[in-house]
Design a protein around this motif. Structure first.
Motif, PDB file in Angstrom:
ATOM      1  N   GLN A 170       0.944  -1.440  -0.051  1.00  0.00           N
ATOM      2  CA  GLN A 170       0.195   0.309   0.079  1.00  0.00           C
ATOM      3  C   GLN A 170       1.111   1.302   0.591  1.00  0.00           C
ATOM      4  O   GLN A 170       0.067   2.363  -0.847  1.00  0.00           O
ATOM      5  N   ASN A 171       2.555   1.133   0.719  1.00  0.00           N
ATOM      6  CA  ASN A 171       2.627   2.491   1.198  1.00  0.00           C
ATOM      7  C   ASN A 171       3.108   2.978  -0.799  1.00  0.00           C
ATOM      8  O   ASN A 171       4.194   3.596  -0.403  1.00  0.00           O
ATOM      9  N   ILE A 172       4.300   1.253  -1.008  1.00  0.00           N
ATOM     10  CA  ILE A 172       4.266   1.704  -2.509  1.00  0.00           C
ATOM     11  C   ILE A 172       3.226   2.677  -3.799  1.00  0.00           C
ATOM     12  O   ILE A 172       3.936   2.934  -4.006  1.00  0.00           O
ATOM     13  N   ARG A 173       2.457   1.924  -3.471  1.00  0.00           N
ATOM     14  CA  ARG A 173       0.871   2.165  -4.335  1.00  0.00           C
ATOM     15  C   ARG A 173       0.995   4.161  -4.000  1.00  0.00           C
ATOM     16  O   ARG A 173       0.852   4.204  -5.161  1.00  0.00           O
ATOM     17  N   GLN A 174       1.023   4.182  -2.819  1.00  0.00           N
ATOM     18  CA  GLN A 174       1.150   5.594  -2.421  1.00  0.00           C
ATOM     19  C   GLN A 174       2.314   6.375  -2.871  1.00  0.00           C
ATOM     20  O   GLN A 174       1.875   7.344  -3.237  1.00  0.00           O
ATOM     21  N   HIS A 201       1.540   9.185  -6.291  1.00  0.00           N
ATOM     22  CA  HIS A 201       2.427  10.659  -5.756  1.00  0.00           C
ATOM     23  C   HIS A 201       3.554  10.887  -6.435  1.00  0.00           C
ATOM     24  O   HIS A 201       3.391  12.662  -6.950  1.00  0.00           O
ATOM     25  N   LEU A 202       4.320  10.038  -6.727  1.00  0.00           N
ATOM     26  CA  LEU A 202       5.468  10.729  -7.901  1.00  0.00           C
ATOM     27  C   LEU A 202       4.124  11.113  -8.845  1.00  0.00           C
ATOM     28  O   LEU A 202       5.289  11.847  -9.639  1.00  0.00           O
ATOM     29  N   ILE A 251       5.181  14.400 -10.835  1.00  0.00           N
ATOM     30  CA  ILE A 251       5.428  15.020 -12.410  1.00  0.00           C
ATOM     31  C   ILE A 251       4.826  15.248 -13.431  1.00  0.00           C
ATOM     32  O   ILE A 251       5.058  16.148 -14.393  1.00  0.00           O
ATOM     33  N   ALA A 252       3.261  14.828 -13.002  1.00  0.00           N
ATOM     34  CA  ALA A 252       1.988  15.338 -13.970  1.00  0.00           C
ATOM     35  C   ALA A 252       2.569  17.302 -13.324  1.00  0.00           C
ATOM     36  O   ALA A 252       2.409  17.511 -14.313  1.00  0.00           O
ATOM     37  N   TYR A 253       2.328  17.685 -12.394  1.00  0.00           N
ATOM     38  CA  TYR A 253       2.630  18.402 -11.698  1.00  0.00           C
ATOM     39  C   TYR A 253       3.865  19.755 -12.416  1.00  0.00           C
ATOM     40  O   TYR A 253       3.766  21.310 -13.034  1.00  0.00           O
ATOM     41  N   TYR A 254       5.274  19.164 -12.652  1.00  0.00           N
ATOM     42  CA  TYR A 254       6.040  19.723 -12.952  1.00  0.00           C
ATOM     43  C   TYR A 254       5.843  19.918 -14.441  1.00  0.00           C
ATOM     44  O   TYR A 254       6.463  20.606 -15.147  1.00  0.00           O
ATOM     45  N   GLU A 255       5.247  18.854 -15.163  1.00  0.00           N
ATOM     46  CA  GLU A 255       5.285  18.867 -16.365  1.00  0.00           C
ATOM     47  C   GLU A 255       4.591  20.583 -16.763  1.00  0.00           C
ATOM     48  O   GLU A 255       4.846  20.991 -17.647  1.00  0.00           O
ATOM     49  N   LYS A 277      -0.744  14.350   4.064  1.00  0.00           N
ATOM     50  CA  LYS A 277      -1.044  13.393   2.274  1.00  0.00           C
ATOM     51  C   LYS A 277      -1.656  11.450   3.575  1.00  0.00           C
ATOM     52  O   LYS A 277      -2.680  11.200   2.896  1.00  0.00           O
ATOM     53  N   LEU A 278      -0.439  11.335   3.665  1.00  0.00           N
ATOM     54  CA  LEU A 278       0.206  10.133   4.057  1.00  0.00           C
ATOM     55  C   LEU A 278      -1.508  10.207   5.112  1.00  0.00           C
ATOM     56  O   LEU A 278      -2.165   8.927   5.655  1.00  0.00           O
TER      57      LEU A 278
END
Length: 752
Positions: free
Chosen positions: A550-554, A558-559, A563-567, A668-669
């Protein structure tokens, strides 16, 4: 289908029936309670729950002023007067009047309710234009406020009662005159007074004086020391009174027969009103019980499933509340989107396994009887066509059945009846016989029932059933938790792990000699002793890796968001750069155009002034200033400075936001997708909503839920006003009511 026939006794549902009966104001409502049954039609159950939920809301909203009145069961009387010549007496008419007035007040009340907020109750007033108003006016015209025929109910009755009053006055005066004379002569006691015997006014007289007074003896006392004499002076007047009373009785019967004749055509409408009152009385009782249980109508699904949060055993809740104690709630998901359909519950004796099972049975039974259920607002419930229960000792001496034989007979019924719309509940699965064989039969039976697609909860101590739940698709273990340190049950259900019986620990707690416990441990072997611990270790590891995944999915999510934000930021910067360059070119072109215009105007002025030295000097000065301005490129340099700064700002975005991103990640967590502000004061509620929405925007939550309830509507309006201001500023995307099946107007969905 519900099984067995005495399922209500098995789950103590009759306790709720008794409470509902006590809360009904009429026999009509109590009959509805007695007729209440397990319903399987989705629309019927939703309607019953909706009516009860809205009635509870009405009763809790003091501003609505729910009407109060009397409900009388007049079905026998109304059935009797269907026969011509029979009539309603004064009391029956009075009860009918009270009942119909209350029915009319309720109809007006329901018609005035907001059809959006109270759709079910508002519908009660639709299409019920019955002529009960005519009946009410008719009865009210002839009866006074005490339920007696008025003097002016008819001219004849008015005449009779007037003459009767006059005759009674004359008799009273005459009897008083005789009494005074008799007292003066000593024929009667000084404290003697007139009385009634056989409807006639008489005097109490000693036997030796009766001839002196004269008249008719109507009675004597038990001792024989007093006789009751009607003086001769009032005999005729009393006869007149008796005659008038007979006339009055005949006229009253005539009036009642006439009124009844006018009522007779409206009997079906009156029966309809009585049924409506019965429904109101019944639903009102259900709403009161719902309030006592702090129960709700959960979101409904037209499929077999359970998704309950903080469910409590209703009867245990009422019992413990009187003792100022709380029921430990349980949460459970089976069926629907949840892949698991069977929960195998294990744990120590007296640890709450049976209570867990009965909680499921009672809650589902209540729901499908149209009662509000004690679960939290986030819960979702489905419907089952079959509810099958195997619980308790069913040993029967009459049928020569042992407990285990009875259990097997139940299992045969379960296997035959189970389908994908069945909920089955089995307590101590496989118990009552030799463990190895009992466990094997239990496992084989569970597999067979599981193939049908049914949803179930079983309790057990058998290790093979715990293993089955671990390896079989669609099954899951559940444990009733136990405090090893304090050696006491916690009555908490934990899904995903098998429970231990803690037999040795409990044996030690009860004071069983250590030698016996040690020998028992040696006999059973360390492998078996360690089995429970191994199961718990497996469950713990399973939860650990599930949390890791679950943590990996989160983190991946988040990543992707970053990425979408900086693009998006880079694309914005490029667009801004292009826009600013275009603006700079336009400004330079404007300057050049202004310069040319200035030069041309200056040349024209020089020519027109015929080279006047002063004017020529000024014109040349303007040209020099323009040349200087162009050469320095003030406007363009200014533009090129907002662009250099913009590039600098763009380069600093990643580094400047590092600490901010850590803060966002922490928020967020721990971020919850919903907030509950019910019961808060306006200022507290607004403060929490502001902070919550700010956080939701910061963590890019997408969609969140604000639970404000309906109530008076104040919290909803406060929330909506604030959200409207945010939407106007483009800080949020939108907001709207929740799904009608998920809280409707009681919640607000916010897209951030």
């Amino acid at each position: 289908m519900t099984y067995p026939n005495n399922i209500e006794q098995k789950i103590d549902f009759q306790v709720l029936r008794e409470r509902l009966n006590a809360l009904c104001d009429s026999s009509l409502g109590r009959e509805r309670v007695d007729r209440m049954r397990f319903e399987t039609d989705y629309g019927t159950v939703c309607t019953m729950l909706g009516e009860t939920q809205e009635m509870r809301r009405v009763m809790e909203d003091g501003s609505l002023n729910f009407p109060q009145g009397e409900i009388h069961d007049l079905r026998e009387a109304l059935g009797r007067i269907r026969v011509e010549g029979l009539f309603l007496d004064e009391q029956e008419l009075f009860h009918l009047l009270k009942t119909l007035v209350y029915a009319s007040e309720l109809e007006t009340f329901f018609a005035g309710l907001d059809s959006v907020r109270f759709p079910y109750l508002h519908h009660w007033a639709e299409g019920e234009a019955h002529p009960i108003g005519d009946v009410v006016r008719l009865i009210d015209k002839v009866l006074d406020r005490y339920g007696t025929l008025k003097d002016n109910a008819s001219p004849e009755l008015a005449r009779i009662r007037k003459e009767l009053s006059q005759a009674q006055g004359a008799v009273s005066r005459a009897i008083q005159s005789v009494l005074k004379r008799a007292q003066a002569e000593g024929w009667v006691e000084k404290d003697a007074s007139p009385t009634l015997r056989e409807g006639r006014i008489v005097l109490p007289v000693p036997p030796m004086s009766r001839r002196k007074i004269g008249g008719i003896v109507h009675d004597e006392s038990a001792s024989g020391k007093t006789v009751f004499v009607e003086p001769q002076e009032v005999v005729e007047a009393n006869n007149r009174i008796r005659s008038l009373e007979a006339e009055e009785k005949r006229e009253k019967v005539r009036i009642l027969m006439d009124v009844t004749a006018h009522i007779r055509p409206h009997i079906p409408a009156i029966f309809h009103s009585e049924e409506s009152l019965a429904r109101v009385d019944f639903v009102r009782a259900k709403a009161i019980v719902g309030r006592q249980l702090r129960a709700i109508a959960p979101e409904m699904a037209n499929e077999p499933m359970i998704d309950w949060h903080d469910a409590r055993h209703a009867i245990l809740f009422l019992r413990l509340e009187n003792e100022a104690r709380e029921v430990v709630p349980m949460s459970l998901r089976l069926g629907g989107e949840e892949k698991n359909r069977l929960l195998v519950v294990s744990g120590p004796n007296a640890g709450g396994k049976s209570v867990c099972l009965k909680t499921v049975a009672l809650t589902q039974y209540m729901l499908q009887c149209g009662l509000l259920v004690p679960v939290s607002e986030a819960s979702k419930a489905g419907l089952f066509s079959n509810l099958l229960l195997d619980i308790g000792d069913e040993q029967s001496l009459q049928d020569d059945l042992s407990t285990y034989s009875s259990h097997l007979r139940n299992m045969k019924t379960f296997v035959r009846a189970a389908d994908n719309r069945t909920l089955y509940l089995i307590d101590e699965m496989g118990g009552g016989t030799e463990p190895a064989i009992g466990g094997a039969i239990a496992e084989a039976t569970l597999k067979e029932i599981h193939k049908s697609g049914a949803i179930g909860v079983v309790t057990t101590h058998y290790a093979n059933l715990k293993h089955l739940a671990e390896r079989e698709e669609g099954m899951v273990n559940g444990a009733m938790l136990y405090d090893r340190g304090a050696l006491r049950p916690l009555f908490q259900l934990s899904i995903g792990q098998a429970g231990s019986s803690f037999a040795l620990e409990i044996a030690r707690q009860t004071g069983l000699p250590t030698t016996i416990i040690d020998e028992a441990t040696a006999l059973v072997g360390e492998e078996h002793i360690d089995y429970d611990k191994q199961l718990q270790d497996i469950a713990r590891d399973k939860r650990y890796w599930e949390q890791k995944r679950q943590n990996i999915r989160q983190r991946e999510k988040h990543l992707e968001e970053k990425i979408a934000y900086y693009e998006q930021e880079i694309a914005g910067l490029k667009a801004k750069k292009k826009q600013m360059l275009e603006e700079a070119k336009e400004q330079a072109a404007d300057i050049l155009q202004q310069s040319n215009a200035t030069i041309e105007r200056t040349i024209r002025e020089i020519k027109e002034s015929k080279a006047d030295k002063q004017r020529t000097h000024k014109a040349r000065q303007r040209i020099e200033e323009m040349k200087q301005k162009v050469s320095e490129g003030k406007e363009e340099k200014k533009v090129m400075r907002d662009f250099a700064e913009l590039k600098k700002m763009a380069k600093s975005v990643p580094s400047a936001s590092a600490s901010v991103q850590n803060t966002i990640r922490r928020h967020k967590l721990g971020f919850e997708r919903s907030i509950d502000i019910r019961g808060l004061r306006a200022d507290e509620a607004l403060e929490q909503v502001i902070a919550y929405i700010d956080t939701a925007i910061m963590v890019a939550a997408g969609s969140v839920t604000i639970l404000h309830g309906t109530g008076t509507g104040a919290l909803k309006q406060l929330t909506r006003d604030y959200l409207a201001s945010l939407k106007k500023k483009n800080r949020i995307v939108d907001y709207y009511d929740g799904d009608p099946n998920r809280g409707g107007a009681g919640i607000t969905i916010v897209e951030v």
